[in-house]
Design a protein around this motif. Structure first.
Motif, PDB file in Angstrom:
ATOM      1  N   CYS A  87       0.815  -0.978  -0.141  1.00 28.27           N
ATOM      2  CA  CYS A  87       0.018  -0.207  -0.032  1.00 28.27           C
ATOM      3  C   CYS A  87       0.906   1.213  -0.012  1.00 28.27           C
ATOM      4  O   CYS A  87       0.689   2.188   0.699  1.00 28.27           O
ATOM      5  N   THR A  88       1.970   1.415  -0.939  1.00 27.76           N
ATOM      6  CA  THR A  88       2.844   2.389  -0.906  1.00 27.76           C
ATOM      7  C   THR A  88       2.211   3.600  -1.861  1.00 27.76           C
ATOM      8  O   THR A  88       1.632   3.390  -2.601  1.00 27.76           O
ATOM      9  N   ALA A  89       2.587   4.647  -1.419  1.00 26.80           N
ATOM     10  CA  ALA A  89       2.292   5.729  -1.992  1.00 26.80           C
ATOM     11  C   ALA A  89       0.806   6.238  -2.233  1.00 26.80           C
ATOM     12  O   ALA A  89       0.644   6.681  -3.176  1.00 26.80           O
ATOM     13  N   LEU A  90       0.152   5.883  -1.054  1.00 23.97           N
ATOM     14  CA  LEU A  90      -1.441   5.960  -1.508  1.00 23.97           C
ATOM     15  C   LEU A  90      -1.886   7.199  -0.336  1.00 23.97           C
ATOM     16  O   LEU A  90      -3.226   7.470  -0.310  1.00 23.97           O
ATOM     17  N   ASP A  91      -0.957   7.962   0.169  1.00 25.40           N
ATOM     18  CA  ASP A  91      -1.735   9.133   1.223  1.00 25.40           C
ATOM     19  C   ASP A  91      -2.416   8.555   2.134  1.00 25.40           C
ATOM     20  O   ASP A  91      -3.071   9.372   2.475  1.00 25.40           O
ATOM     21  N   LEU A  92      -1.987   7.522   2.602  1.00 25.20           N
ATOM     22  CA  LEU A  92      -2.690   6.754   3.696  1.00 25.20           C
ATOM     23  C   LEU A  92      -2.271   7.674   5.257  1.00 25.20           C
ATOM     24  O   LEU A  92      -1.239   7.881   5.325  1.00 25.20           O
ATOM     25  N   ASP A  93      -3.237   7.927   6.103  1.00 27.29           N
ATOM     26  CA  ASP A  93      -2.929   8.708   7.278  1.00 27.29           C
ATOM     27  C   ASP A  93      -2.957   7.701   8.326  1.00 27.29           C
ATOM     28  O   ASP A  93      -2.800   8.138   9.480  1.00 27.29           O
ATOM     29  N   VAL A 149      -5.336 -12.023   5.979  1.00 24.98           N
ATOM     30  CA  VAL A 149      -4.897 -12.671   7.276  1.00 24.98           C
ATOM     31  C   VAL A 149      -3.577 -13.388   6.687  1.00 24.98           C
ATOM     32  O   VAL A 149      -2.823 -13.933   7.556  1.00 24.98           O
ATOM     33  N   PHE A 150      -3.384 -13.701   5.336  1.00 28.00           N
ATOM     34  CA  PHE A 150      -2.345 -14.336   4.926  1.00 28.00           C
ATOM     35  C   PHE A 150      -1.015 -13.529   4.507  1.00 28.00           C
ATOM     36  O   PHE A 150       0.160 -13.846   4.168  1.00 28.00           O
ATOM     37  N   THR A 151      -1.142 -12.192   4.972  1.00 29.23           N
ATOM     38  CA  THR A 151       0.118 -11.343   4.632  1.00 29.23           C
ATOM     39  C   THR A 151       1.310 -11.706   5.279  1.00 29.23           C
ATOM     40  O   THR A 151       1.219 -12.008   6.680  1.00 29.23           O
ATOM     41  N   VAL A 152       2.518 -11.713   4.615  1.00 28.37           N
ATOM     42  CA  VAL A 152       3.668 -12.054   5.609  1.00 28.37           C
ATOM     43  C   VAL A 152       4.670 -10.912   5.194  1.00 28.37           C
ATOM     44  O   VAL A 152       5.144 -10.391   6.242  1.00 28.37           O
ATOM     45  N   THR A 153       4.612 -10.045   4.308  1.00 26.95           N
ATOM     46  CA  THR A 153       5.298  -8.863   3.957  1.00 26.95           C
ATOM     47  C   THR A 153       4.154  -7.743   3.675  1.00 26.95           C
ATOM     48  O   THR A 153       3.381  -7.658   3.032  1.00 26.95           O
ATOM     49  N   LEU A 154       4.092  -6.624   4.727  1.00 27.90           N
ATOM     50  CA  LEU A 154       3.214  -5.595   4.636  1.00 27.90           C
ATOM     51  C   LEU A 154       4.189  -4.131   4.321  1.00 27.90           C
ATOM     52  O   LEU A 154       4.870  -3.758   5.095  1.00 27.90           O
ATOM     53  N   ASP A 155       3.903  -3.680   3.158  1.00 24.69           N
ATOM     54  CA  ASP A 155       4.535  -2.330   2.779  1.00 24.69           C
ATOM     55  C   ASP A 155       3.551  -1.298   2.852  1.00 24.69           C
ATOM     56  O   ASP A 155       2.776  -1.163   2.008  1.00 24.69           O
ATOM     57  N   LEU A 156       4.006  -0.240   3.655  1.00 28.79           N
ATOM     58  CA  LEU A 156       3.153   0.932   3.887  1.00 28.79           C
ATOM     59  C   LEU A 156       4.105   2.147   3.760  1.00 28.79           C
ATOM     60  O   LEU A 156       3.768   3.119   4.349  1.00 28.79           O
ATOM     61  N   ASN A 157       5.145   1.950   2.896  1.00 28.82           N
ATOM     62  CA  ASN A 157       6.029   3.146   2.827  1.00 28.82           C
ATOM     63  C   ASN A 157       5.401   4.387   2.045  1.00 28.82           C
ATOM     64  O   ASN A 157       4.423   4.022   1.367  1.00 28.82           O
ATOM     65  N   HIS A 158       6.199   5.520   2.419  1.00 26.13           N
ATOM     66  CA  HIS A 158       5.901   6.832   1.569  1.00 26.13           C
ATOM     67  C   HIS A 158       4.055   7.003   1.481  1.00 26.13           C
ATOM     68  O   HIS A 158       3.565   7.235   0.747  1.00 26.13           O
ATOM     69  N   ASN A 159       3.979   7.256   2.962  1.00 24.19           N
ATOM     70  CA  ASN A 159       2.229   7.678   3.355  1.00 24.19           C
ATOM     71  C   ASN A 159       2.648   8.853   4.368  1.00 24.19           C
ATOM     72  O   ASN A 159       3.710   9.201   4.537  1.00 24.19           O
ATOM     73  N   ARG A 160       1.566   9.089   4.998  1.00 20.69           N
ATOM     74  CA  ARG A 160       1.518  10.065   5.910  1.00 20.69           C
ATOM     75  C   ARG A 160       0.879   9.621   7.532  1.00 20.69           C
ATOM     76  O   ARG A 160       0.143  10.157   8.046  1.00 20.69           O
ATOM     77  N   GLN A 187       5.098   9.997   8.646  1.00 20.90           N
ATOM     78  CA  GLN A 187       5.319  11.093   9.510  1.00 20.90           C
ATOM     79  C   GLN A 187       5.087  10.546  11.045  1.00 20.90           C
ATOM     80  O   GLN A 187       4.479  11.350  11.809  1.00 20.90           O
ATOM     81  N   LEU A 188       5.543   9.440  11.251  1.00 21.04           N
ATOM     82  CA  LEU A 188       5.338   8.916  12.748  1.00 21.04           C
ATOM     83  C   LEU A 188       6.178   9.674  13.548  1.00 21.04           C
ATOM     84  O   LEU A 188       7.162   9.974  13.679  1.00 21.04           O
ATOM     85  N   ASN A 231      11.354   8.945   9.354  1.00 25.33           N
ATOM     86  CA  ASN A 231      10.191   9.547   9.967  1.00 25.33           C
ATOM     87  C   ASN A 231      10.380  10.562  11.025  1.00 25.33           C
ATOM     88  O   ASN A 231      11.487  11.136  10.596  1.00 25.33           O
ATOM     89  N   GLN A 232       9.502  10.790  12.034  1.00 25.52           N
ATOM     90  CA  GLN A 232       9.821  11.942  12.936  1.00 25.52           C
ATOM     91  C   GLN A 232       9.854  11.549  14.420  1.00 25.52           C
ATOM     92  O   GLN A 232       9.236  12.521  15.257  1.00 25.52           O
ATOM     93  N   LEU A 233      10.055  10.312  14.631  1.00 25.01           N
ATOM     94  CA  LEU A 233      10.253   9.895  16.101  1.00 25.01           C
ATOM     95  C   LEU A 233      11.288  10.651  16.945  1.00 25.01           C
ATOM     96  O   LEU A 233      12.506  10.869  16.121  1.00 25.01           O
ATOM     97  N   MET A 234      11.062  11.109  18.051  1.00 21.52           N
ATOM     98  CA  MET A 234      12.035  11.787  18.737  1.00 21.52           C
ATOM     99  C   MET A 234      12.660  10.965  20.166  1.00 21.52           C
ATOM    100  O   MET A 234      13.614  11.255  20.429  1.00 21.52           O
TER     101      MET A 234
END
Length: 510
Positions: A54-60, A68-79, A103-104, A128-131
């Protein structure tokens, strides 16, 4: 859909239905299962096999419904700004999670709960923006092996933030704002597999030399500290020089990127290239990391108690070579001990040489370390050993010459010339000079050769023979060592024979 699947199975089992090939059954099953997978796949995401992208889909936020069968979950380049509690619930097979370039700023407690915690081995939170890395962030991920946190705004890592990650292999924390790091929390018993800790390109001003020295050897070999705001001092310089001699990859590959700040110079100094700033440094610290150290008499020596135990609750004591227990602040002045476990020999003496034993103990564990100390009398002691050996060799040569002179150059006091002594053998015959009187040793048994048709006696073994001293009643009277267990024999009517013990050939006497 399930009713249709049951009807299909009934149809294939009935005797009246035509027999379908196995490939037809598999194809029909996939056609029926396709809508199930499609209904679970989030909108606009790509679902293929065990990969959900789900990359670059502007997800917040993380999608609520995930296959349920997901082994690799890609959420790169979102918000995505934060991970809520149980954000990955219902993913029992998840092994790789990628959340880079979001923007975590916060990870809520229990964000990874009810997921595949023991199976998740790769977590990418980079860019990301972790402090702050809080203690609860990764407590549900005991199987994590790789943690990517580079290019954030992390200024602090809490002491127990990595404690739950006992299977951790690699941690990437470069390009952050760290001014310190809890090195003492990285121990061999807590992180036995950790082989890389990247803290490069941060703002570390000073390194805790004692805590870094206590790191497991595998961690030290994979510790990257280049491009930091280190202040130039002797302890820092000695640490990196020691790593250079050990050929650590962190120094070998990033030699020019190791810089430190010198007072009065705005730009960092590449201390591996410009070592003149450290000419007055005592690099004994490089030797203190080893088990054998040496020091010149009269100079101080600092010994560190290298241990993997946490220093916050650890007690130390030393056992000197003379069986003296040393605890802080030390003994009567010759030995000083510090609360961190270090032992200082104020002014080394020759009697200070020996094995020093350090004991570190906390509530659950204890460890010991041995350090062998050798105190040298002066700088040229090695040459002294050579001179002593040369002197000993010279003495042996002189003694040998004196022995040879005694044997060969001493005047010989020869006795006056005496006429040869004639000895009458049995039957009144005289023994001629030579043979028996001058014979001493015999390498082989003497042979007695007799006349034609006569036997040869072989039982006379002469070991030591002295000259015959006198005659008695016409018979030979031998000295004390004439024969051993053998008496001279001579048969009547036999020709007298005389044998030289230095020759195997009999000599016949008339």
């Amino acid at each position: 859909m399930l009713v249709g699947l049951a009807g299909f199975l009934e149809m294939t089992d009935s005797a009246a239905a035509p027999r379908l090939s196995s490939w037809s059954v598999v194809l029909m099953f996939c056609m029926l299962l396709g809508p199930v997978w499609a209904s679970a796949c989030p909108s606009q995401c790509l679902c293929t096999s065990d990969l959900l992208s789900c990359t670059a889909l502007d997800l917040d936020q993380v999608p609520v419904v995930l296959p349920v069968f997901t082994v690799t979950l890609d959420l790169n380049h979102n918000r995505i700004m934060q991970l809520e509690e149980e954000s990955f619930e219902g993913l029992p097979r998840l092994e790789m999670l990628r959340l880079a370039h979001n923007q975590l700023t916060k990870i809520q407690p229990g964000a990874f709960r009810n997921s595949s915690g023991p199976l998740l081995r790769h977590l990418d939170l980079s860019s990301n923006q972790l402090m702050v890395l809080e203690q609860h962030y990764f407590q549900d991920l005991p199987g994590l092996q790789e943690l990517l946190l580079f290019n954030n705004r992390i200024v602090r890592v809490e002491t127990g933030a990595l404690d739950a990650l006992r299977n951790l292999h690699k941690v990437y924390l470069s390009h952050n704002l760290l001014t310190n790091f809890p090195f003492f929390s990285i121990q061999k018993h807590s992180h036995p597999n950790l082989s890389m800790l990247d803290l490069s390109s941060n703002r570390l001003p000073k390194l805790p030399l004692k805590d870094i020295s206590n790191l497991p050897q595998l961690v030290k070999e994979g510790l990257y500290l280049h491009n930091n705001s280190l202040v130039c001092d002797c302890s820092m310089y000695s640490l990196f020089r020691f790593w250079e001699k050990q050929d650590f990859a962190s120094v070998r590959f990033f030699r020019q990127e190791h810089v430190c700040l010198v007072y009065g110079i705005q730009r960092g100094v590449q201390f591996f290239l410009y070592s003149r700033f450290f000419d007055k440094c005592n690099l004994m610290g490089m030797k203190e990391q080893k088990g054998n150290v040496s020091v010149t008499a009269g100079e101080p020596l600092l010994l560190h108690c290298i241990t993997s135990l946490s220093r916050t609750s650890t007690t130390f004591f030393w056992l000197a070579p003379n069986s003296e227990y040393v605890v802080p602040p030390g003994n009567n002045g010759s030995l000083k001990m510090f609360p961190n476990g270090s032992l200082e020999i104020v002014a080394a003496r020759e009697e200070d040489s020996g094995i020093y034993l350090c004991m570190a103990q906390d509530q659950d564990h204890n460890e010991t370390r041995e350090v062998k100390v050798t105190v040298l009398r002066h700088e040229g002691e090695a040459h002294e050993h050579f001179n002593t050996g040369f002197t000993t060799l010279l003495g042996c040569v002189v003694s040998l010459l004196l022995v040879l002179m005694y044997l060969y150059l001493t005047p010989c006091r020869c006795p006056k010339h005496r006429p040869p002594t004639t000895v009458t053998l049995s039957r009144g015959k005289e023994a001629r000079p030579g043979s028996a009187q001058s014979s001493i040793l015999t390498p082989t048994p003497p042979l007695t050769t007799e006349g034609p048709g006569r036997k040869v006696s072989t039982n006379k073994h002469v070991v030591f023979l002295e000259p015959i001293r006198e005659q008695q009643n016409g018979r030979l009277r031998a000295g004390p060592g004439l024969l051993l267990g053998v008496e001279p024999q001579q048969r009547a009517g036999e020709t007298d024979s005389y044998v030289s013990v230095f020759s195997d050939t009999p000599i016949l006497l008339p």
